[in-house]
Design a protein around this motif. Structure first.
Motif, short mmCIF file in Angstrom:
data_model
loop_
_atom_site.label_atom_id
_atom_site.label_comp_id
_atom_site.label_asym_id
_atom_site.label_seq_id
_atom_site.Cartn_x
_atom_site.Cartn_y
_atom_site.Cartn_z
N VAL A 1 -2.62 -4.80 -5.58
CA VAL A 1 -3.13 -4.87 -4.22
C VAL A 1 -4.66 -4.87 -4.32
O VAL A 1 -5.23 -4.21 -5.19
CB VAL A 1 -2.64 -3.70 -3.34
N ARG B 1 -7.25 3.97 -0.99
CA ARG B 1 -6.99 2.78 -0.17
C ARG B 1 -5.59 2.23 -0.48
O ARG B 1 -4.84 1.87 0.43
CB ARG B 1 -8.04 1.69 -0.45
N ALA B 2 -5.26 2.15 -1.79
CA ALA B 2 -3.95 1.62 -2.18
C ALA B 2 -2.84 2.54 -1.72
O ALA B 2 -1.86 2.09 -1.10
CB ALA B 2 -3.90 1.44 -3.70
N GLY C 1 -2.11 2.37 1.87
CA GLY C 1 -1.33 1.17 2.19
C GLY C 1 0.14 1.35 1.88
O GLY C 1 1.01 0.96 2.68
N TYR C 2 0.44 1.97 0.74
CA TYR C 2 1.84 2.21 0.38
C TYR C 2 2.50 3.15 1.40
O TYR C 2 3.67 2.97 1.77
CB TYR C 2 1.97 2.84 -1.00
N HIS D 1 1.71 3.50 4.57
CA HIS D 1 1.95 2.74 5.81
C HIS D 1 3.16 1.81 5.68
O HIS D 1 3.94 1.66 6.62
CB HIS D 1 0.72 1.90 6.16
N ILE D 2 3.29 1.19 4.53
CA ILE D 2 4.35 0.17 4.36
C ILE D 2 5.71 0.80 4.07
O ILE D 2 6.72 0.40 4.63
CB ILE D 2 3.98 -0.80 3.22
N TYR E 1 -7.76 7.20 5.38
CA TYR E 1 -7.30 5.81 5.45
C TYR E 1 -5.94 5.62 6.10
O TYR E 1 -5.45 4.49 6.19
CB TYR E 1 -7.28 5.20 4.05
#
Length: 317
Positions: A163, A244-245, A248-249, A251-252, A282
């Protein structure tokens, strides 16, 4: 009646390890040998089979799990391509191993094997929603949702190390700029330390390492622990990329637990404390408190236990 044992094969470009594992995750025997990739695939496969027979001698161990780097066909047990194995193109690995050992073999990508190992034997035990990230020479990972391994249409999904966390950032080996792997892997950290020597040659990092060429992630985190300004600057860049990564994980995949393993995870609180704080910056407020971030407890044994866990996954535990 003999207790059923599991055989895990952790296949790497430099070395491979084969372990005899109990069903509750205790390693009884372990063999590590040089892979000797230049000798060709037939020689590598033959020596893996010999090690399997050696660790399983006299034991009831009818199954072998193999964790392999690269792109694989997990259903058919074929290594499609692996950058560490130049002559391995569409190699029917499980078929060859089964032929040589008379054991049923299963194949999984090594990063997916890592998350399976955490599910069955590690920090993910008892959890149905897991994200696992392994920080080493590169960065890999795997995802389990509703208790099932997420692999995608072609079985090659969950490339968590690729990512983009720094648009137009450092070039990654995959050909893209600013991937997590290009910023937060051990390889990336070594590169940052070599590049920083001209400006920060008085940093404690280089004193601990002895030379800029030898400076690595361990020296970085050791110096950061002692408040070294340059070390903290690089540590903060790595933490920001990871945060940041991971955000994202979260959230997904909405995991219960995010497990971080690999050599860099040994840094401990100097990495994990700021990471946990930064992730909150984040993520959406509704996700705060829905997950925990922990270090993998498996560390040295993650490869073998991950490979052994493939058997439990494919045979229904």
């Amino acid at each position: 009646m003999l207790e059923l044992k599991l055989i895990g094969v952790d296949l790497g470009g430099t070395t491979f390890s084969v372990g005899l594992v109990t069903e509750d995750g205790k390693i009884l025997k372990k063999i590590t040998r040089d892979t000797l990739v230049d000798n060709g695939k037939d020689d590598v496969i033959r020596r893996i089979a010999e090690a399997i027979l050696e660790v399983s001698d006299g034991e009831d161990a009818p199954y072998v799990g193999i964790g392999s780097p690269g792109s694989i066909d997990r259903e058919n047990g074929v290594v499609r391509f692996s950058p560490n194995f130049p002559d391995w193109h569409n190699v029917p690995l499980t078929q060859e191993i089964s032929k040589l050992t008379k054991k049923k073999a299963f194949l999984e990508n090594d990063a997916n094997a890592f998350v399976l190992g955490e599910k069955w034997f590690g920090a993910g035990k008892g959890h149905d929603h897991i994200v696992a990230l392994t920080l080493g020479t590169g960065i890999g990972g795997g995802v389990i949702t509703h208790g099932q391994l997420l692999t995608g249409k072609d079985g090659i999904g969950a490339e968590l190390g690729h990512v983009v966390v720094e648009p137009n950032g450092p070039m990654c080996n995959c050909g893209t700029r600013g991937c997590l792997e290009a910023v937060a892997s051990a390889t990336a950290i070594r590169r940052f330390l070599r590049e920083g020597y001209k400006k920060y040659r008085d940093s404690l990092v280089y004193k601990l390492a002895g030379s800029p060429e030898k400076a690595d992630a361990k020296h970085l985190f050791d110096a950061a622990r002692q408040g070294d300004r340059f070390a903290l600057m690089i540590r903060d860049r790595v933490v920001d990329a990871l945060a940041r990564a991971v955000a994202g994980y979260i959230h997904i995949f909405n995991p219960e637990i995010v497990i971080i393993g690999g050599g860099i995870s040994r840094a401990g609180s100097v990495l994990f404390d700021p990471l946990k704080e930064k992730v909150i910056d984040y993520i959406m407020p509704s996700f705060v408190g829905t997950y925990e971030i922990v270090a993998s407890p498996l560390v040295e044994d993650a490869g073998i236990l991950g490979a052994a866990s493939i058997i439990k996954e494919r045979t229904g535990g």
